[in-house]
Design an enzyme around this catalytic site. Structure first.
Site, mmCIF file in Angstrom:
data_model
loop_
_atom_site.group_PDB
_atom_site.id
_atom_site.type_symbol
_atom_site.label_atom_id
_atom_site.label_comp_id
_atom_site.label_asym_id
_atom_site.label_seq_id
_atom_site.Cartn_x
_atom_site.Cartn_y
_atom_site.Cartn_z
ATOM 1 N N GLY A 143 0.359 5.950 -11.866
ATOM 2 C CA GLY A 143 -0.621 6.244 -10.813
ATOM 3 C C GLY A 143 -1.971 6.499 -11.434
ATOM 4 O O GLY A 143 -2.074 7.220 -12.412
ATOM 5 N N ARG A 178 3.071 -0.861 -12.524
ATOM 6 C CA ARG A 178 4.385 -0.375 -12.931
ATOM 7 C C ARG A 178 5.189 -1.599 -13.365
ATOM 8 O O ARG A 178 4.987 -2.692 -12.860
ATOM 9 C CB ARG A 178 5.082 0.356 -11.781
ATOM 10 C CG ARG A 178 4.267 1.560 -11.315
ATOM 11 C CD ARG A 178 4.971 2.391 -10.274
ATOM 12 N NE ARG A 178 4.038 3.328 -9.664
ATOM 13 C CZ ARG A 178 3.722 4.529 -10.182
ATOM 14 N NH1 ARG A 178 4.306 4.937 -11.294
ATOM 15 N NH2 ARG A 178 2.853 5.315 -9.583
ATOM 16 N N ASP A 182 3.847 11.200 -17.348
ATOM 17 C CA ASP A 182 5.032 11.284 -18.204
ATOM 18 C C ASP A 182 5.845 9.984 -18.223
ATOM 19 O O ASP A 182 6.431 9.638 -19.242
ATOM 20 C CB ASP A 182 5.892 12.510 -17.865
ATOM 21 C CG ASP A 182 6.217 12.591 -16.387
ATOM 22 O OD1 ASP A 182 5.943 11.618 -15.662
ATOM 23 O OD2 ASP A 182 6.759 13.627 -15.967
ATOM 24 N N THR A 225 -3.377 12.091 -14.962
ATOM 25 C CA THR A 225 -2.693 12.125 -13.662
ATOM 26 C C THR A 225 -3.291 13.257 -12.843
ATOM 27 O O THR A 225 -3.653 14.290 -13.392
ATOM 28 C CB THR A 225 -1.180 12.350 -13.796
ATOM 29 O OG1 THR A 225 -0.667 12.778 -12.531
ATOM 30 C CG2 THR A 225 -0.851 13.431 -14.810
ATOM 31 N N ASP A 230 -1.705 15.051 -10.910
ATOM 32 C CA ASP A 230 -0.648 16.010 -10.571
ATOM 33 C C ASP A 230 -0.639 17.258 -11.453
ATOM 34 O O ASP A 230 -0.045 18.263 -11.092
ATOM 35 C CB ASP A 230 0.720 15.317 -10.644
ATOM 36 C CG ASP A 230 0.817 14.159 -9.671
ATOM 37 O OD1 ASP A 230 0.208 14.232 -8.591
ATOM 38 O OD2 ASP A 230 1.504 13.161 -9.993
ATOM 39 N N ASP A 238 1.021 17.878 -14.090
ATOM 40 C CA ASP A 238 2.443 18.217 -14.252
ATOM 41 C C ASP A 238 2.973 17.881 -15.642
ATOM 42 O O ASP A 238 4.174 17.649 -15.806
ATOM 43 C CB ASP A 238 3.267 17.495 -13.184
ATOM 44 C CG ASP A 238 3.157 15.984 -13.295
ATOM 45 O OD1 ASP A 238 2.300 15.493 -14.069
ATOM 46 O OD2 ASP A 238 3.923 15.276 -12.621
ATOM 47 N N ARG A 264 3.470 15.460 -6.628
ATOM 48 C CA ARG A 264 4.879 15.189 -6.925
ATOM 49 C C ARG A 264 5.689 16.499 -6.940
ATOM 50 O O ARG A 264 5.650 17.239 -5.964
ATOM 51 C CB ARG A 264 4.996 14.418 -8.240
ATOM 52 C CG ARG A 264 4.340 13.021 -8.099
ATOM 53 C CD ARG A 264 4.816 12.086 -9.178
ATOM 54 N NE ARG A 264 4.682 12.699 -10.495
ATOM 55 C CZ ARG A 264 5.187 12.190 -11.609
ATOM 56 N NH1 ARG A 264 5.863 11.058 -11.571
ATOM 57 N NH2 ARG A 264 5.000 12.785 -12.765
#
Lengths: 320, 320, 320, 320
Positions: C12, C73, C104, C126, C128, C130, C172
């Site tokens: 993403g 992807r 990740d 990202t 996120d 995360d 996410r």
């Protein structure tokens, strides 16, 4: 000449209501007319929730979203008793005329009060741009820029992946917001209630663009047509292209008003005061072809706002 | 019918030039007309700095400030020889008509080429809004919103201290940018070349506001009137009030175009292509009272753009 | 010393990927190392979709959202054969090390290539936030500001009506975006996967605020917890308060990167080049306590990013 | 434990002062401590211009620029008598501790009051990021993003013409704002007081870039170095390149605070309340390496804030 007027905001709020209130207050004071601000729309009107405003009351609000007078919907006001209560409250406070900033629902209330002998002037304030008798409503330009900013953001990520993005805009039954946003956002397709574009055409255009190597496609869809999520599902099923849906929702209602909305609000608010001062009642102010106009509210409520056909056709030609 | 046209941007750039280029390219391709993009304005035209554009050339530029075709000023092009060179280059490339996006200086070039037999159409692109024959020029709305955003920021700090802030805007000899920014920014005074407001009146208003307990005062001054710094000095000397000056400068030329500018650019760009296709020459497209119009460039260059007097008067009434 | 490296963006996309690419290219050229840009992530890597970049390739991209190298992807790359193909392509182009900007999932690919003998360095990109081993990922700050701008807009309309607004953010399985947005947006409740707040507590707080006369309540909910729409339904059912839901979606992925993201991207991108030049492999760069750090990718992938507990507790105390 | 505290904002205002005030009020109320808001800084303190704040007093201010408590400078407060008056006023209102949000000038006042036996805690709020003992001050991140937005706009027009643009930023004697803005804005040169870059090097770099075909060059200059206009003149004289200067001025002080500033303000404001509650006095709160810290104000005032050397060096490497 009237000595004291009231002002309220009603229905869904729109960016630019504050500069409209500011213009009403300052224009009235300029003409030595007092202004009472009514809180929470017609509901507050019936409850006498109003107080005198001065220059300081509208200081530093020209740039603020929302409405400092708050807004509300009221079932009770739709009854004769409710309207009578509202008039009594205004008489009690010595108010001789009322300026109503809102959409067509709000104008229906203004019409009722006028019919009962209490002079009202309507100022069109709604992001939907769905009012007859005015090319633009207060709030439309700000909402439009909010939508295209969102489209621009989606476009950033859209150029990095190969997908179809669907943006659902507000607008109730009107397609103006989606049409203008689609044209200025460079959308591939614009789906609005006023125009029935065959679903197959939309899909064909997507597939054609995809085959030509287009990095992404953006579809702007007015809420009046239906759910963006469902539309996305249908497209995916038909074309096998991956779709992503964004429902912008209430962020379209907020934000600092744009220059256009502030200027429009200032002009319409001031014009409404002039009309009241000059003894008018039951009229709505608007802007048409860059000129300030005013119409009988009854007439306005019986007419429909139309989209600009040339712009719709242009959007088709530019999205080949 | 023409088979191939050229497009260039010239003079000071303006947000919205890119959506105008995009509209020219897409509208032309829609009508099976080829488009050559000329880089660096008339300078590039003389040097043959041009190449064919396709749909992909204008992908993802609708939201970009500046101009992908760059702009330049050229002394050489003002000579007969320069203009002749430009025409030869276009003929060499099979170009039969030229669309010039820019201000009045650029239109003078378009007029010269047309007089020498090469059909040109002008599209008004400048943040100054100083072109006759059109209510708005491409870039004005974006620059206006940039200015009011700056005013809003200054207002934040202005409400925290008690000072007079002077904002100097661009606009060359025209006061439109300052007038609209002042009205929508809620300025106390608007100083523009078209109106001579006695200096003493401006000072009196400031002092009156100060005595009334106003937290701050904002003055918007058009560059055409003179230096903001000097004006600030004069005010300080006269009123003894502390002044702060911001010269916005070139940030007014940039930024992603607003929705209004993108729509206007799209409509005017497409209209210019139509005019060329239909055999017109030496004309400028514009928007007046919400309708697309076109005028003889000679006529445009002989006329003056005027400010909206009603808006100026309104700004006075609302800044009591 | 390595003479030629590659760079790609994967997964993403996130605002700040472009300044990261820019820093990689410029830092490498500064050290006389050549850089090849790989388009469409690992998919492009396998297909040899890469070309040499110079200073001009990264001109005027520092402020752009998305990624000029595109992202994709790839299922095929997850296979041994795919990874082998990628390595062959790089060898063919004389590339000796690869910088992977992504999340990740992307780092798993970098790990595989490193295990197969091809040195890779990961740069965390990202929205996120995360990823273990770094306090912040590239894109987080921009997405965060996009969310609070949306909250601010909703707040405008929220102060005009009396409602509960639910904002669903991305992230996410991580709650960072919702936590920071909730704290900086002044939300009443923040619902994140890392913390189980009893549903009844959320409702009680809403009802209490409502009874105290609060004009509105805002709940920020991380997508990792579930659907905002469903949450809104539950609240309405339990409290009888009107709720409105906004799903921000992909607009959180776009936009011009903030200063923090540009600085972080510049620092991490440059650091990654240094590591490759110094012979490192299989490491991820990050920022912790304001210092640049790097860790073994295997370690990073085995750890979990944690939210800041103090901030969560503070958000509770401030939303009384 | 203290039962009642005061809070004021002082000196030049900064975006994020409002969320800091909000955090002080809410955190205090959370611990059953009353808060008095003092208007107009130390001047208001001496005059007893203060009143009790409740949860509603800080409703909907988290997103607002400026300070709802206003700010002011006071010569009188610098005297012993002035400070004594201030303490008497606070005692009269039952206030037992004071939180001062501002820069180093404001901290000097807090130090004086503490020395006279009245416990004060300082919260660093200034866009200049020039306070020792904290990596970031409240307002810095917002001002930084305002500057890079301006640079982005200038860059739009800069890519259309071939010129050198000079942006003068605030920052008093500190270069942080210019350094971070230059790095994140992709400037060619960053001129700050902490580093003496030979003028000839700056010119050489410009000429080199120009010869390489660079469309534009951007120089960010901190006001602490001198006037941007004069610098521009020198460059023009030396290199013969056309220069344009923008002095951003007070727009850097305004605007809605960014997420980082809101979070930082919330954390520091809450921490200050904790310190007062726990009996501390004469301390400043700050953030270092992502951890909340606090230092003796005397120590802070004797130290100098330093720029991040690594970032300065990185900016050099990336602007080759």
């Amino acid at each position: 000449m009237v000595k004291r007027i009231g002002v309220l905001t009603s229905g869904g709020d729109a960016p630019g209501m504050n500069p409209a209130i500011r213009a009403v207050v300052r224009k009235a004071i300029y003409h030595d007319v007092e202004v009472y601000g009514v809180k929470y729309g017609y509901q507050g009107l019936m409850e006498g929730n109003m107080s005198k405003m001065d220059l300081g009351s509208v200081g530093d609000i020209i740039q603020r979203g929302g409405t400092i007078l708050y807004s509300a919907r009221s079932e009770e006001f739709k009854t004769d008793e409710g309207q009578q209560r509202a008039i009594e409250q205004m008489k009690k406070h010595g108010i001789e005329g009322l300026i109503v900033i809102g959409g067509d629902g709000s104008f229906r209330g203004a019409k009722k009060l006028t019919e009962k002998g209490f002079p009202c002037i309507g100022v069109p304030g709604t992001i939907d741009n769905d009012i007859a008798g005015t090319d633009f409503t207060i709030g439309f330009d700000t909402a439009l820029n909010t939508v295209i900013e969102a489209i621009d953001r989606v476009r950033d990520t859209a150029t990095s992946h190969e997908r179809t993005y669907i943006i659902e805009t507000m607008g109730r039954n009107a397609g103006d917001l989606a049409l203008w946003a689609g044209l200025s956002g460079g959308a591939e397709s614009i789906i609005i209630p006023e125009k029935e574009e065959p679903f197959q055409d939309v899909c064909d255009r997507l597939v054609r663009g995809h085959q030509r190597g287009k990095k992404h496609s953006i579809i702007v869809l007015a809420e009046g047509v239906g759910s963006g999520f469902e539309y996305g599902e249908r497209i995916k099923k038909e074309t096998n292209l991956e779709t992503r849906v964004t429902v912008l929702g209430y962020i379209q209602r907020g934000g600092s008003p744009t220059a256009q909305d502030r200027v429009l609000a200032s002009r319409l608010g001031a014009k409404a005061v002039e009309l009241l001062i000059n003894g008018n009642a039951g009229r709505m102010v608007g802007i048409q072809n860059n000129k300030l106009v005013d119409y009988d509210i009854n007439e306005i409520l019986s007419l429909k706002h139309h989209i600009n056909e040339d712009m719709y056709n242009l959007s088709k030609e530019l999205s080949i």
